[in-house]
Design a protein around this motif. Structure first.
Motif, short mmCIF file in Angstrom:
data_model
loop_
_atom_site.label_atom_id
_atom_site.label_comp_id
_atom_site.label_asym_id
_atom_site.label_seq_id
_atom_site.Cartn_x
_atom_site.Cartn_y
_atom_site.Cartn_z
N ASP A 118 -3.09 -1.92 -8.20
CA ASP A 118 -2.87 -2.71 -7.00
C ASP A 118 -1.79 -3.78 -7.19
O ASP A 118 -1.80 -4.50 -8.21
CB ASP A 118 -4.16 -3.40 -6.55
N ASP A 160 -11.08 -0.14 -1.53
CA ASP A 160 -11.46 0.76 -2.61
C ASP A 160 -10.24 1.59 -3.02
O ASP A 160 -9.37 1.89 -2.19
CB ASP A 160 -12.59 1.69 -2.13
N SER A 161 -10.19 1.99 -4.27
CA SER A 161 -9.02 2.72 -4.78
C SER A 161 -8.83 4.07 -4.10
O SER A 161 -7.74 4.64 -4.15
CB SER A 161 -9.16 2.93 -6.29
N THR A 162 -9.88 4.60 -3.46
CA THR A 162 -9.76 5.89 -2.78
C THR A 162 -9.46 5.74 -1.29
O THR A 162 -9.27 6.75 -0.60
CB THR A 162 -11.07 6.69 -2.93
N ALA A 163 -9.40 4.51 -0.79
CA ALA A 163 -9.20 4.29 0.64
C ALA A 163 -7.80 4.71 1.08
O ALA A 163 -6.81 4.46 0.40
CB ALA A 163 -9.42 2.82 0.98
N MET A 164 -7.73 5.35 2.24
CA MET A 164 -6.45 5.69 2.84
C MET A 164 -5.99 4.51 3.68
O MET A 164 -6.68 4.09 4.62
CB MET A 164 -6.58 6.94 3.72
N HIS A 194 0.80 -1.23 0.00
CA HIS A 194 0.00 0.00 0.00
C HIS A 194 0.83 1.28 0.00
O HIS A 194 0.29 2.37 -0.23
CB HIS A 194 -0.93 0.02 1.22
N ARG A 204 0.47 5.29 -2.66
CA ARG A 204 -0.15 4.01 -2.99
C ARG A 204 -0.05 3.76 -4.49
O ARG A 204 -0.36 4.65 -5.30
CB ARG A 204 -1.62 4.01 -2.56
N LYS A 219 -0.93 3.02 -8.18
CA LYS A 219 -2.19 3.23 -8.89
C LYS A 219 -2.81 1.92 -9.33
O LYS A 219 -4.04 1.79 -9.39
CB LYS A 219 -1.96 4.17 -10.08
N GLY A 246 0.11 7.12 -6.53
CA GLY A 246 -0.76 8.27 -6.40
C GLY A 246 -0.73 8.82 -5.00
O GLY A 246 0.33 8.87 -4.37
N ARG A 247 -1.90 9.19 -4.48
CA ARG A 247 -1.99 9.78 -3.14
C ARG A 247 -1.49 8.82 -2.08
O ARG A 247 -1.74 7.62 -2.12
CB ARG A 247 -3.45 10.15 -2.86
N SER A 270 -6.24 -3.31 3.71
CA SER A 270 -6.00 -3.13 2.28
C SER A 270 -6.61 -4.25 1.43
O SER A 270 -6.70 -4.13 0.21
CB SER A 270 -4.49 -3.05 2.00
#
Length: 272
Positions: free
Chosen positions: A262, A89-93, A70, A258, A260, A254-255, A85
């Motif tokens: 998986d 979801d792709s937006t999960a922190m 992650h 993580r 982009k 990305g953010r 993880s």
């Protein structure tokens, strides 16, 4: 003739054993981490038994199956082990998950250090975790960078200063009642004198000195992350599959670093 052959074989065996002893090859079980980008084999050190046994338990419990890498930072490390993880979801922190417990630190510097390929335990920061206890499941594999001798000298000095500060803070906590008593008395001379005693004890127990030669050689040739030494528990190393780790570290992120796309741990198993 047979005696000569036997003698030669014995010499070769003894020489091989001597070389292994000199190089200090660590003993321990080997675990295969099968990922979507390939397989990574890691050796767990026997002299970090709490981390070794915990990792083996998680492997046998299939805890890591489906977990993502992650957090990936090129020329630094790749991190995995957050149970949140799995199917995230792709937006999960990600990065806050664990099995609900931490592990007592087993920091053994300079015996174990953050060379290229080192396996270490993630943890929360010193302000919330002064004992430097490890996450119950999150780990990282070092990629790092190569350093010059001058850079290593500076890092070694900074490491000593950090260790002295940690030692001094521990002394202050141990002698908190005495310090509070002196503060309450208003006797600044006595308080300063007592502080000097604690500083002297710190300096006597945490010596400054150059980085060991083996570490300097590794950090200048294969690289690593020397600024983490003495702060996190290193409990193993990659013995096969650093090419896979390289693929992971070069993934587009990305953010919160993580990837982009998986990168998943498919399964883990104990090889030997």
């Amino acid at each position: 003739m047979k005696k000569l052959i036997i003698i030669i074989i014995c010499i070769l065996i003894m020489t091989n054993n001597a070389v292994q002893a000199q190089t200090g090859t660590p003993s321990g079980p080997v675990v295969e981490i099968k990922t979507t980008l390939g397989d990574i084999d890691v050796k767990l050190y026997d002299d970090t038994p709490k981390h070794r046994d915990n990792f083996l338990k998680l492997v046998n419990d299939k805890f890591y199956d489906g977990v993502l890498f992650h957090r990936v930072i090129k020329d630094f490390m790749v991190q995995a082990g957050d149970p949140k993880s799995v199917n995230a979801d792709s937006t999960a922190m990600l990065g806050s998950g664990d099995p609900g417990y931490t592990i007592e630190a087993e920091i053994d510097y300079p015996k174990h250090y953050h060379k290229y390929g080192a396996l270490a335990a993630a943890r929360t920061g010193d302000s919330f975790n002064p004992e430097r206890r490890s996450s119950g499941s999150q780990f990282y594999i070092v990629t790092g960078d190569k350093y010059t001798g001058r850079q290593l000298d500076e890092m070694a000095h900074k490491l000593t200063m950090n260790k002295r500060q940690a030692y001094f803070n521990a002394l202050c906590r141990k002698n908190e009642s005495k310090i509070r008593e002196l503060q309450a008395s208003g006797d600044k001379v006595a308080l300063d004198a007592y502080r000097d005693v604690l500083i002297k004890e710190t300096e006597n127990n945490v010596k400054d000195g150059p980085m060991p030669e083996e570490l300097r050689r590794d950090y200048t040739t294969i690289g690593g992350t020397p600024h983490l030494d003495g702060q996190y528990t290193v409990f193993g190393e990659v013995v096969k599959g650093m090419d896979v780790v390289e693929k992971i570290q070069h993934a587009e992120t990305g953010r919160a670093d993580r990837p982009k796309q998986d990168i998943k741990i498919i399964s883990t198993k104990v090889l030997k």
